[in-house]
Design an enzyme around this catalytic site. Structure first.
Site, mmCIF file in Angstrom:
data_model
loop_
_atom_site.group_PDB
_atom_site.id
_atom_site.type_symbol
_atom_site.label_atom_id
_atom_site.label_comp_id
_atom_site.label_asym_id
_atom_site.label_seq_id
_atom_site.Cartn_x
_atom_site.Cartn_y
_atom_site.Cartn_z
ATOM 1 N N TRP A 1 19.638 -51.753 -48.091
ATOM 2 C CA TRP A 1 18.191 -52.019 -48.182
ATOM 3 C C TRP A 1 17.422 -50.811 -48.683
ATOM 4 O O TRP A 1 16.420 -50.950 -49.392
ATOM 5 C CB TRP A 1 17.639 -52.507 -46.845
ATOM 6 C CG TRP A 1 18.191 -53.847 -46.455
ATOM 7 C CD1 TRP A 1 18.933 -54.134 -45.346
ATOM 8 C CD2 TRP A 1 18.073 -55.079 -47.189
ATOM 9 N NE1 TRP A 1 19.275 -55.472 -45.338
ATOM 10 C CE2 TRP A 1 18.769 -56.063 -46.450
ATOM 11 C CE3 TRP A 1 17.456 -55.441 -48.383
ATOM 12 C CZ2 TRP A 1 18.863 -57.405 -46.874
ATOM 13 C CZ3 TRP A 1 17.548 -56.766 -48.817
ATOM 14 C CH2 TRP A 1 18.243 -57.726 -48.062
ATOM 15 N N LYS B 1 13.625 -61.790 -39.014
ATOM 16 C CA LYS B 1 14.664 -61.287 -38.116
ATOM 17 C C LYS B 1 14.166 -61.289 -36.673
ATOM 18 O O LYS B 1 14.784 -61.877 -35.819
ATOM 19 C CB LYS B 1 15.107 -59.883 -38.526
ATOM 20 C CG LYS B 1 16.178 -59.887 -39.604
ATOM 21 C CD LYS B 1 15.665 -59.548 -40.958
ATOM 22 C CE LYS B 1 16.734 -59.751 -42.028
ATOM 23 N NZ LYS B 1 16.409 -59.052 -43.259
ATOM 24 N N ASP C 1 10.752 -49.256 -43.296
ATOM 25 C CA ASP C 1 11.137 -50.667 -43.336
ATOM 26 C C ASP C 1 11.720 -50.981 -41.956
ATOM 27 O O ASP C 1 12.797 -50.495 -41.611
ATOM 28 C CB ASP C 1 12.182 -50.871 -44.442
ATOM 29 C CG ASP C 1 12.757 -52.285 -44.463
ATOM 30 O OD1 ASP C 1 12.363 -53.117 -43.615
ATOM 31 O OD2 ASP C 1 13.615 -52.548 -45.344
HETATM 32 C C1 LIG Z 1 16.428 -58.622 -44.486
HETATM 33 C C2 LIG Z 1 15.948 -57.283 -44.824
HETATM 34 C C3 LIG Z 1 15.187 -57.041 -45.990
HETATM 35 C C4 LIG Z 1 14.872 -58.111 -47.001
HETATM 36 O O1 LIG Z 1 13.923 -58.977 -46.520
HETATM 37 P P1 LIG Z 1 13.302 -60.124 -47.458
HETATM 38 O O2 LIG Z 1 12.174 -60.602 -46.599
HETATM 39 O O3 LIG Z 1 14.378 -61.126 -47.683
HETATM 40 O O4 LIG Z 1 12.843 -59.509 -48.710
HETATM 41 C C5 LIG Z 1 14.727 -55.759 -46.197
HETATM 42 N N1 LIG Z 1 15.000 -54.762 -45.345
HETATM 43 C C6 LIG Z 1 15.744 -54.956 -44.220
HETATM 44 C C7 LIG Z 1 16.009 -53.825 -43.318
HETATM 45 C C8 LIG Z 1 16.234 -56.223 -43.944
HETATM 46 O O5 LIG Z 1 16.972 -56.418 -42.830
#
Ligand SMILES: *Cc1c(COP(=O)(O)O)cnc(C)c1O
Length: 363
Positions: free
Chosen positions: A105, A199, A175
């Site tokens: 990521w 998540k 993030d």
């Molecule tokens: C799932 C995830 C993403 C991507 O998320 P999207 O909403 O599908 O763009 C980005 N960063 C992390 C840490 C993730 O777990």
């Protein structure tokens, strides 16, 4: 082992939601609190949704203890759009952005940032197979950096920051898609955090952004309205039609988190859950954890079995026992148990029982 009646969903995202939230959403689905129609059908300019939005923002502010000088936004485009919006809005001419590369990521975020300016890498876990975070508190970050960027929990590799770096005067951007609201947070240490909801916060379709408002002054003039944080701050996340239903669900999930006793209480439960699983993994050589012990995630618990055939059998038999979504990410293989806030301790106990029994048959 007898077949479970209950299905425990260990998927990494979209992921399990609290049962109580699902039931409440179902009860209110066709008639939202006496309105005669559902919130999914409501105008985003109407009183009912305005109230949902205000209460959801209030929940976020309470749970994360968001200071006054920060804005709370509900955006679309997923966490992935933030990989671009962050550099588009926060990178300053001649001042590089500094990134810590701790997995897939961050690699994606780095690739996007390079489209908008210079990127420096303060730490890379690549050589070590992304099994660790390193020592973030020892990182030296140049004082003229635009910002320092991290991913607080590496969903695919199963590593997590247990200490955050200190950028000095450099804004820290994180993030937090896969561990947001899994533990208390000192927002004042961050310039901006973001998280795709799917998540730990709700269904897919909404991304939570919390940012310090003085950073809005950095956005370059020519940037299009939808990609400017300032637009969404000014219009309270209603510049265009927001994801009404996803925000409503995030509201219910944050109600539920408050009912659990807030993030300190939630963290205590997450600690017990993850310790239970890691103790199982560490009690045998049949299961091998993939993350370095000090950097293990409480959210995504990754491990391997002696060979890929056994791993495939493990995933299949677990599913037959009501334990679904345990297959590791396709890029790394192995097993991943995603144990977000909504995964009850009972689900962890069932998984540990299954692991014990599986090892007895195949170990
Ligand atoms: C799932 C995830 C993403 C991507 O998320 P999207 O909403 O599908 O763009 C980005 N960063 C992390 C840490 C993730 O777990």
């Amino acid at each position: 082992m007898s077949r479970n009646q209950t299905v425990y969903n260990f998927n990494p995202g979209p992921a399990t939601l609290p049962k109580e939230v699902m039931v409440q959403a179902q009860e209110e689905f066709t008639d939202y609190r006496g309105l005669g129609y559902g919130i999914v059908e409501a105008s985003h300019r109407g009183e009912a949704f305005k109230d949902v939005l205000a209460r959801t923002e209030q929940n976020v502010r309470e749970l994360l203890e968001v200071p006054e000088e920060y804005a709370v936004l509900f955006l679309q485009g997923g966490a992935s759009l933030q990989f671009a919006m962050v550099p588009m809005n926060l990178m300053m001419p001649g001042r590089p952005a500094v990134y810590a590369d701790t997995g897939a990521w961050t690699a994606k975020a780095i690739k996007e940032a390079k489209l908008f300016g210079d990127v420096e890498i303060v730490f890379s876990g690549k050589e070590a197979g992304y099994a660790c975070i390193g020592d973030p508190q020892s990182w030296e970050v140049r004082s003229d950096a635009s910002y320092l960027y991290i991913c607080s929990n590496n969903t695919i590799r199963g590593t997590q920051y247990h200490f955050f770096p200190d950028g000095g005067g450099v804004p820290l951007v994180a993030d937090m898609s896969s561990d947001i609201m899994s533990r208390p947070l000192d927002i004042a240490r961050f310039g901006l955090i973001f998280a795709g909801a799917q998540k730990n916060l709700g269904p897919a379709g909404v991304t939570l952004v919390v940012l310090r408002k003085d950073l809005l002054a950095r956005t370059p003039e020519g940037l299009t309205a939808m990609l400017r944080y300032g637009t969404h701050v000014e219009k309270d996340s209603c510049f265009n039609t927001p994801p009404v239903f996803a925000i409503y669900m995030l509201g219910l999930v944050t109600d539920w988190l408050k009912g659990q006793g807030g993030l300190a209480a939630v963290e205590r439960i997450n600690t017990v859950k993850s310790q239970t699983l890691y103790e199982m993994i560490d009690s045998t050589t049949f299961y091998q954890g993939t993350a370095e012990a000090g950097d293990r995630s409480k959210m995504n618990i990754t491990f391997r079995l002696p060979n890929p055939e056994l791993e495939a059998l493990f995933v299949k038999e677990a599913a037959e026992n009501g334990l679904i979504g345990l297959k590791g990410h396709r890029s790394v293989g192995g097993i991943r148990a995603s144990c977000y806030n909504a995964m009850p301790l009972a689900g962890i106990s069932c998984l540990v029982d299954f692991m014990t029994e599986f090892e007895a048959r195949h170990g």
